[in-house]
Design a protein around this motif. Structure first.
Motif, PDB file in Angstrom:
ATOM      1  N   UNK A 133      75.362 -22.822  16.384  1.00  0.00           N
ATOM      2  CA  UNK A 133      75.152 -23.615  17.288  1.00  0.00           C
ATOM      3  C   UNK A 133      76.036 -24.355  17.950  1.00  0.00           C
ATOM      4  N   UNK A 134      76.298 -23.643  18.791  1.00  0.00           N
ATOM      5  CA  UNK A 134      77.955 -24.100  19.700  1.00  0.00           C
ATOM      6  C   UNK A 134      77.556 -25.511  19.857  1.00  0.00           C
ATOM      7  N   UNK A 135      76.108 -25.939  20.510  1.00  0.00           N
ATOM      8  CA  UNK A 135      76.538 -27.494  20.565  1.00  0.00           C
ATOM      9  C   UNK A 135      76.787 -28.773  19.383  1.00  0.00           C
ATOM     10  N   UNK A 136      76.056 -27.444  18.468  1.00  0.00           N
ATOM     11  CA  UNK A 136      76.742 -29.324  17.042  1.00  0.00           C
ATOM     12  C   UNK A 136      78.294 -28.617  16.954  1.00  0.00           C
ATOM     13  N   UNK A 193      81.081 -20.863  12.429  1.00  0.00           N
ATOM     14  CA  UNK A 193      81.480 -22.204  12.333  1.00  0.00           C
ATOM     15  C   UNK A 193      82.913 -22.597  12.443  1.00  0.00           C
ATOM     16  N   UNK A 194      83.589 -22.005  12.273  1.00  0.00           N
ATOM     17  CA  UNK A 194      85.087 -22.619  12.674  1.00  0.00           C
ATOM     18  C   UNK A 194      85.418 -22.225  13.729  1.00  0.00           C
ATOM     19  N   UNK A 195      85.412 -20.765  14.229  1.00  0.00           N
ATOM     20  CA  UNK A 195      85.196 -20.991  15.644  1.00  0.00           C
ATOM     21  C   UNK A 195      85.098 -21.216  16.407  1.00  0.00           C
ATOM     22  N   UNK A 196      83.313 -22.299  16.265  1.00  0.00           N
ATOM     23  CA  UNK A 196      82.931 -22.628  17.633  1.00  0.00           C
ATOM     24  C   UNK A 196      83.409 -24.224  17.251  1.00  0.00           C
ATOM     25  N   UNK A 255      78.543 -32.129   3.344  1.00  0.00           N
ATOM     26  CA  UNK A 255      78.569 -32.638   3.867  1.00  0.00           C
ATOM     27  C   UNK A 255      77.095 -31.646   5.062  1.00  0.00           C
ATOM     28  N   UNK A 256      76.602 -32.642   6.038  1.00  0.00           N
ATOM     29  CA  UNK A 256      75.309 -31.936   6.722  1.00  0.00           C
ATOM     30  C   UNK A 256      75.046 -31.927   8.262  1.00  0.00           C
ATOM     31  N   UNK A 257      74.488 -31.518   8.703  1.00  0.00           N
ATOM     32  CA  UNK A 257      74.639 -31.730  10.099  1.00  0.00           C
ATOM     33  C   UNK A 257      75.978 -32.252  11.538  1.00  0.00           C
ATOM     34  N   UNK A 258      75.923 -33.386  12.166  1.00  0.00           N
ATOM     35  CA  UNK A 258      76.686 -33.644  12.585  1.00  0.00           C
ATOM     36  C   UNK A 258      78.250 -34.096  11.743  1.00  0.00           C
TER      37      UNK A 258
END
Length: 382
Positions: free
Chosen positions: A176-179, A288-291, A258-261
């Motif tokens: 999810x690149x928005x998150x 997630x790191x790359x995003x 940690x969760x979510x945002x």
């Protein structure tokens, strides 16, 4: 269509399998399907949706907060006789997963399984390498009880096919690149870590456990400190190895789960993701790191092999080359200009990955099983 998803881990538990399963479930719902979720009862369960079936569970040794489901074949058979799914997806290989496959077979319901965890590699990480073959045979028997086994990479698909797994179907992953976004970088959080705008933070996100090969990450960071003594190392997550790691390294920053945002904010506030694990089936944290625009040093398999380009997004190191891993952390961690050039490339590497496409592909696989019941059509659908 009506589907059932059976899993022994699910949020608020935080791990790659739990979050992946939740994403698949939500994707099917967004496509208009009825989805029943079957999972063990968790501490704190209160308002449970009508389409969730809770079964008995027991604590997982050495992993506080995680449970595995106890056998429930009769419960599932009774449930599915009265409300029959068109197809089921079994995400985990525990007693609950075995029960689901047994009930599905008795009722003639087609099933797919997900290969999420390399338990054979875990045997090595926990000091019992002689059990790797036993673990692989046990997993092969489990997955071959279904009509399809879903895997996230071509590399794993080819490996399992070579080990006698039937009808191994690739289902790609997304992020999810928005998150997860470089814009979530937080100066305030970095100040809490004792780091200014020009400082450096190595970051690790994931289970703090033996199978993650954490001693290598520590060694690499200590080598980097020889040339960059002000460097910090932030650890996001928890697990059975945290207490000892924290005791041995009092200068490390431990942020907990940690969760979510919040996990996205922590990720984006790091400068280099140091991921020494060599037992990942995929490694969602790499995406997630790359995003998040964070250059990554990881071994060249799983998500890293699919998407991480050496010296473009960080470093993809040949599995087993510990010296190369350490050298990459020191080289990239010590070169601010290089990392800044990598940040935008990291984001671009995953920009085209869409969770909606994964949901569509997953739906197509399950529909092919439901309509045809045979593995060959499911494989052809991907």
């Amino acid at each position: 269509m009506r589907y059932a998803i059976v899993t022994e881990t699910y949020p608020p538990e935080v791990n790659g399998v739990a979050l992946t399963v939740q994403g698949l479930e939500q994707g099917l719902r967004e496509r208009g399907h009825d989805v029943e979720l079957v999972r063990p009862r968790q501490d704190g369960d209160l308002d449970i949706a009508a389409d969730t079936l809770l079964v008995r569970g027991a604590g997982l040794p050495r992993y506080p907060g995680l449970k595995f489901g106890l056998p429930a074949t009769r419960t599932l058979r009774k449930r599915w006789q009265s409300a029959r799914p068109n197809a089921i997806y079994v995400a985990t290989e525990g007693p609950l997963g075995w029960s689901a496959l047994r009930a599905a077979r008795q009722l003639g319901i087609p099933a797919a399984t997900g290969f999420h965890t390399r338990f054979d590699d875990y045997m090595r990480d926990y000091g019992a390498p002689w059990l790797q073959g036993v673990a692989l045979r046990w997993m092969r028997r489990f997955h071959n009880s279904a009509q399809a086994t879903l895997v996230p990479t071509r590399e794993l698909q080819h490996f399992l096919q070579g080990q006698g797994f039937d009808n191994v179907v690739r289902l790609a992953r997304a992020v999810d690149t928005r998150q997860f976004d470089p814009a979530r970088r937080d100066r305030g959080l970095r100040r809490q870590w004792g780091v200014g705008d020009d400082g450096f933070v190595a970051i690790y996100v994931g289970r703090i456990a033996a199978e993650k090969n954490l001693p290598l990450a520590v060694r690499a960071f200590r080598e980097l400190q020889k040339t960059r003594p002000e460097a910090k190392f932030a650890w996001v997550g928890d697990g059975p190895a945290r207490e000892q790691l924290q005791r041995d390294n009092p200068d490390f920053i431990f942020c907990g789960v940690q969760r979510g945002e919040e996990v996205a904010r922590h990720f984006a506030s790091g400068d280099l993701f140091v991921f020494a694990s060599h037992s990942e089936t995929f490694g969602n944290v790499t995406l997630e790191a790359l995003a998040s625009g964070v250059p990554t040093v990881a071994f060249d398999y799983g998500a890293a092999r699919e998407l991480l380009r050496h010296d473009v997004h960080g470093a993809a190191i040949a599995d087993g080359d510990d010296a190369g891993f350490i050298e990459a952390v020191v080289r990239i961690g010590g070169d601010d200009l290089l990392r800044n050039a990598m940040r935008m490339a990291c984001r671009n590497a995953v920009a085209a990955l869409r969770p909606e496409q994964v949901a569509e592909d997953f739906d197509r696989i399950l529909q092919s099983l439901a309509r045809n019941g045979g593995p060959h059509v499911a494989a052809a659908a991907t």
